[in-house]
Design an enzyme around this catalytic site. Structure first.
Site, mmCIF file in Angstrom:
data_model
loop_
_atom_site.group_PDB
_atom_site.id
_atom_site.type_symbol
_atom_site.label_atom_id
_atom_site.label_comp_id
_atom_site.label_asym_id
_atom_site.label_seq_id
_atom_site.Cartn_x
_atom_site.Cartn_y
_atom_site.Cartn_z
ATOM 1 C CG ASP A 44 -21.765 -5.828 12.502
ATOM 2 O OD1 ASP A 44 -21.424 -6.969 12.842
ATOM 3 O OD2 ASP A 44 -21.581 -5.373 11.352
ATOM 4 C CE1 TYR A 49 -17.902 -3.024 7.240
ATOM 5 C CE2 TYR A 49 -18.916 -2.778 9.377
ATOM 6 C CZ TYR A 49 -18.831 -3.411 8.160
ATOM 7 O OH TYR A 49 -19.698 -4.440 7.883
ATOM 8 C CE LYS A 74 -19.124 -7.829 10.149
ATOM 9 N NZ LYS A 74 -19.324 -6.365 10.180
ATOM 10 C CG HIS A 107 -15.873 -8.659 6.337
ATOM 11 N ND1 HIS A 107 -15.476 -7.427 6.795
ATOM 12 C CD2 HIS A 107 -17.120 -8.479 5.862
ATOM 13 C CE1 HIS A 107 -16.450 -6.550 6.596
ATOM 14 N NE2 HIS A 107 -17.467 -7.176 6.037
HETATM 15 P P1 NAD Z 1 -29.103 -0.867 6.169
HETATM 16 O O1 NAD Z 1 -29.960 -1.837 5.481
HETATM 17 O O2 NAD Z 1 -28.993 -0.904 7.635
HETATM 18 O O3 NAD Z 1 -29.588 0.542 5.651
HETATM 19 C C1 NAD Z 1 -28.994 1.720 6.063
HETATM 20 C C2 NAD Z 1 -29.696 2.859 5.355
HETATM 21 O O4 NAD Z 1 -31.059 2.916 5.764
HETATM 22 C C3 NAD Z 1 -29.073 4.177 5.695
HETATM 23 O O5 NAD Z 1 -29.106 4.973 4.523
HETATM 24 C C4 NAD Z 1 -30.001 4.740 6.758
HETATM 25 O O6 NAD Z 1 -30.015 6.126 6.762
HETATM 26 C C5 NAD Z 1 -31.343 4.184 6.343
HETATM 27 N N1 NAD Z 1 -32.233 3.957 7.492
HETATM 28 C C6 NAD Z 1 -31.894 3.464 8.693
HETATM 29 N N2 NAD Z 1 -32.993 3.378 9.482
HETATM 30 C C7 NAD Z 1 -34.028 3.854 8.758
HETATM 31 C C8 NAD Z 1 -35.396 4.025 9.034
HETATM 32 N N3 NAD Z 1 -35.948 3.690 10.213
HETATM 33 N N4 NAD Z 1 -36.196 4.540 8.043
HETATM 34 C C9 NAD Z 1 -35.664 4.865 6.848
HETATM 35 N N5 NAD Z 1 -34.379 4.718 6.536
HETATM 36 C C10 NAD Z 1 -33.554 4.209 7.482
HETATM 37 O O7 NAD Z 1 -27.654 -0.948 5.464
HETATM 38 P P2 NAD Z 1 -26.142 -1.261 5.743
HETATM 39 O O8 NAD Z 1 -25.485 -0.197 6.530
HETATM 40 O O9 NAD Z 1 -25.588 -1.611 4.422
HETATM 41 O O10 NAD Z 1 -26.158 -2.578 6.632
HETATM 42 C C11 NAD Z 1 -26.281 -2.546 8.037
HETATM 43 C C12 NAD Z 1 -25.033 -3.045 8.712
HETATM 44 O O11 NAD Z 1 -24.722 -4.387 8.309
HETATM 45 C C13 NAD Z 1 -23.768 -2.273 8.330
HETATM 46 O O12 NAD Z 1 -23.706 -1.004 8.921
HETATM 47 C C14 NAD Z 1 -22.701 -3.239 8.764
HETATM 48 O O13 NAD Z 1 -22.533 -3.190 10.150
HETATM 49 C C15 NAD Z 1 -23.317 -4.566 8.329
HETATM 50 N N6 NAD Z 1 -22.851 -4.990 6.977
HETATM 51 C C16 NAD Z 1 -22.118 -6.131 6.893
HETATM 52 C C17 NAD Z 1 -21.688 -6.587 5.651
HETATM 53 C C18 NAD Z 1 -20.899 -7.845 5.599
HETATM 54 O O14 NAD Z 1 -20.343 -8.156 4.532
HETATM 55 N N7 NAD Z 1 -20.809 -8.592 6.668
HETATM 56 C C19 NAD Z 1 -21.993 -5.882 4.476
HETATM 57 C C20 NAD Z 1 -22.747 -4.717 4.587
HETATM 58 C C21 NAD Z 1 -23.189 -4.293 5.845
#
Ligand code: NAD
Length: 273
Positions: A44, A49, A74, A107
């Protein structure tokens, strides 16, 4: 990786790798290649990004056929306000180095632009260079406006969704209308203490799993596709190792009680960015 069937018959892997904030190109390529080696086939990204090129390079370098992947990108908000959607799409395609994109999302719902943008998305779909179109952060009112057009129904709505912000009403609406839901920030985006939540720790201990795995499993059992982000191979592995246990009814009830009504990220009611 198991898949779910979208409303147009296409298959989408049930867990995707989020790549938001993977800025440095070589590090992003390595992180994505590591995930592919572990079994991820769903990535994704977004124009916003600024790492579409890294996603494309990682997939090319993986040696696996393009068709084995499901890649989402997006359209950013400025395109909806002042840009040319078809050009933005072509730019994403070029950055990725692909002949087609699996899923192209709007988005955010930009005030006053939802309908126009959806018409543009349908034109993009007609090019055949994208397999599916959908939305992100759209509210029920936005989805109703799109539905009223009588054209293509988005295959996906990608929304903030965690045990602290469960989106019960929007999830039910999407299910009733054949729109698959993807969870962004499923682990709390590393901003809150979701993974230290006592109720989740208790459930995790009971199943011999981590709290991250419990949260991801909870998504799967609600029919939601989570998009956890990690560049760390051990965590990437942990985050897909969720198909060998099941949360029981009591676990699901206990997680349901964690709703706070508070978002972690931006509010779609105030898209001024
Ligand atoms: P996330 O909830 O996936 O959290 C990521 C964080 O959690 C990182 O700091 C990572 O190191 C930690 N983490 C990952 N796996 C772990 C584990 N097993 N144990 C402990 N910590 C762990 O947060 P995110 O990146 O904000 O969201 C995920 C994805 O969603 C993004 O990368 C993006 O692709 C998407 N996204 C979309 C929008 C949107 O507006 N559509 C907004 C934000 C994110």
């Amino acid at each position: 990786m198991l898949t779910i069937r979208l409303n147009n018959g296409k298959e989408m892997p049930q867990i995707g790798l989020g790549v938001f904030r993977m800025h440095e190109e070589q590090a992003a390529i390595e992180a994505i290649k590591s995930a592919v080696g572990i079994g991820y086939r769903h990535i994704d990204t977004a124009a916003y990004y600024e790492n579409e090129a890294a996603v494309g390079k990682a997939i090319a370098q993986s040696g696996l056929a393009r068709e084995t992947f499901f890649v989402t990108t997006k359209m950013w908000n400025d395109v909806q306000r002042n840009g040319v959607p078809m050009q933005a799409f072509e730019k994403s395609l070029q950055q990725l180095g692909f002949e087609y994109i699996d899923l192209y999302l709007v988005h955010w719902p930009v005030e006053g632009k939802v309908i126009n943008t959806w018409h543009s998305m349908e034109k993009i779909l007609q090019t055949g260079k994208v397999k599916s179109i959908g939305v992100s952060n759209h509210r029920i009112c936005d989805l109703e406006a799109i539905k009223a057009l009588g054209g293509t129904i988005p295959v996906v709505n990608q929304i903030e969704l965690t045990p602290y912000f469960q989106q019960e009403e929007l999830l039910a609406y999407c299910k009733a209308n054949g729109i698959a839901v993807q969870a962004w920030g499923p682990l709390g985006s590393g901003k809150n203490n979701l993974l230290q939540e006592p109720a989740l720790l208790r459930i995790a201990q009971k199943h011999g799993k981590s709290t991250a795995q419990v949260v991801l499993r909870w998504n799967l059992q609600r029919g939601v596709t989570p998009l956890p982000k990690s560049a760390n191979p051990a965590r990437q592995k942990e985050n897909v190792n969720v198909f060998d246990f099941r949360l029981d009814e009591q676990d699901m009830k206990d997680i349901a009680k964690l709703e706070t009504g508070k978002r972690q990220g931006f509010d779609p009611n105030c898209v001024d960015f």
